[in-house]
Design an enzyme around this catalytic site. Sequence first.
Site, short mmCIF file in Angstrom:
data_model
loop_
_atom_site.label_atom_id
_atom_site.label_comp_id
_atom_site.label_asym_id
_atom_site.label_seq_id
_atom_site.Cartn_x
_atom_site.Cartn_y
_atom_site.Cartn_z
CG HIS A 1 -1.99 -0.89 1.31
ND1 HIS A 1 -1.83 -2.24 1.55
CD2 HIS A 1 -3.33 -0.69 1.18
CE1 HIS A 1 -3.02 -2.83 1.57
NE2 HIS A 1 -3.95 -1.92 1.35
CG ASN B 1 4.45 -4.25 2.84
OD1 ASN B 1 4.10 -3.12 3.15
ND2 ASN B 1 3.58 -5.19 2.53
#
Length: 276
Positions: free
Chosen positions: A112, A142
Amino acid sequence: MKLLLSFCSSLLLSASLFSAPTQCDGLYFGNEAPDILNAKLLPKTQELCYSSFAVMHSGVSRTPLWSAEHLTKERLRHKSKRTNDFHPEERLKGDERAELSDYARSGYDRGHLAPAADMGSKKSQHECFTLANMVPQNSENNRGIWSAIESATRYLTNQKGELYIITGPIFSGSQIKRIGGRVLVPTKLYKAIYDPSSGQGAAYIVTNAASDEYEVLSIARLEQISGLNLFPKMSSSAKENTMDLPDPQERRGGSYNNTTNKDIIYLIEKLLKRMF
């Protein structure tokens, strides 16, 4: 003199061609999106507005060039269950968007830019799982340092009351990887932060690799690297200064009190890999 005027006119024309007027109200500082200064980033760009963030999407990289959020303390008070309903963006042309199949077995996370933990409603949760808000991201990055940077940004928002945030990828070098033969893999990721209460800003930047290392840069330095005028209404002098940002490593000690499901999912996936 005529040559000089012609040159100046060309510069002004170029600047207007590469600017990014926004239709997404309330998400950018001064309601102005970043200006695209690097002409190589301009082709096949399309702005996408969502309820809690905006995206400038590139049909060349099949990723966002950036996401934008106006994050507030009040907004963070609202919690919404993470949906994990990843989906392609139907508003984009088929040959310009990422598909779930591009990420399948690629070895990269669907990372994201505007994070799920920032989303306070069922609608915004669903929206943030569009692939138009994703880049191929190293899984350890991440779920490690990048997750900590997201948490530190929320912590700073609660301290300041509100922040304007631009998050994006950087593609540098001549050997850019692709997944699915289509979606470009960023070499670096950044999160640029502007504090309207002080007029100051700074940015976190990380290499898209299995590492806990990060840097804090001035907005001016990041603009040189990214090819974007990230906050057009921010003063030049403020861009040269580097605002103090929270150390994301402190999040590992729990001082930001912002546990998400991301780490839990990562541990479960590692366990399943060992079992099978």
